[in-house]
Design a protein around this motif. Structure first.
Motif, mmCIF file in Angstrom:
data_model
loop_
_atom_site.group_PDB
_atom_site.id
_atom_site.type_symbol
_atom_site.label_atom_id
_atom_site.label_comp_id
_atom_site.label_asym_id
_atom_site.label_seq_id
_atom_site.Cartn_x
_atom_site.Cartn_y
_atom_site.Cartn_z
ATOM 1 N N TYR A 70 52.566 -89.083 13.933
ATOM 2 C CA TYR A 70 53.684 -89.806 13.304
ATOM 3 C C TYR A 70 54.761 -90.207 14.313
ATOM 4 O O TYR A 70 55.890 -90.535 13.934
ATOM 5 N N GLN A 128 56.710 -93.384 13.702
ATOM 6 C CA GLN A 128 57.549 -93.303 12.500
ATOM 7 C C GLN A 128 58.852 -92.552 12.753
ATOM 8 O O GLN A 128 59.796 -92.691 11.985
ATOM 9 N N CYS A 185 60.959 -95.608 10.184
ATOM 10 C CA CYS A 185 60.165 -95.023 9.093
ATOM 11 C C CYS A 185 59.038 -95.925 8.607
ATOM 12 O O CYS A 185 58.021 -95.444 8.131
ATOM 13 N N ARG A 195 53.737 -97.791 11.847
ATOM 14 C CA ARG A 195 52.407 -97.278 11.517
ATOM 15 C C ARG A 195 52.184 -95.882 12.093
ATOM 16 O O ARG A 195 52.901 -95.435 12.993
ATOM 17 N N VAL A 196 51.174 -95.225 11.583
ATOM 18 C CA VAL A 196 50.740 -93.923 12.077
ATOM 19 C C VAL A 196 49.789 -94.194 13.246
ATOM 20 O O VAL A 196 49.010 -95.154 13.211
#
Length: 109
Positions: A66, A69, A73, A76-77
């Motif tokens: 993550y 992020q 927020c 993408r992962v």
């Protein structure tokens, strides 16, 4: 603390745009575009603490997934491949996680 206290929002946005496509993330390039590679050791320590979501003193594989992020927020992962490549590049002692010194070394190299 927010990452935008240390890094420029426009630099963060540019770095995130550069790796929007799956499997396009390059840690070194991200560090350069975001401005992280030009930050002081104390600033990198602050960034590390922000990225270490569980405050364990390490960035583990599940946190690394993550990574983007933490900067935005809606980002993408990281893919499994990107996560494993990132971890392997920074984890010099082979313990399966990235410590603050390993992170700083990777960013500043």
């Amino acid at each position: 603390m927010s990452l935008t206290d240390i890094l420029s929002p426009s630099d963060i946005a540019a770095a995130l745009r550069d790796c929007q496509a799956p499997d396009s993330f390059s840690p070194k390039k991200f560090f350069q575009i975001s401005g992280m590679s030009k930050k002081s050791s104390s600033q990198l320590k602050q960034i590390f603490q922000f990225l270490d979501k569980d405050q364990s003193g390490f960035i583990e594989e599940d946190e690394l997934k993550y990574f983007l992020q933490r900067f935005e927020c809606g980002a993408r992962v990281l893919t499994t491949s990107e996560t494993k490549t990132f971890l392997a590049a920074a984890d010099h002692d082979g313990d399966g996680k990235i410590g603050a010194e390993e992170f700083q070394e990777m960013v500043q190299c």
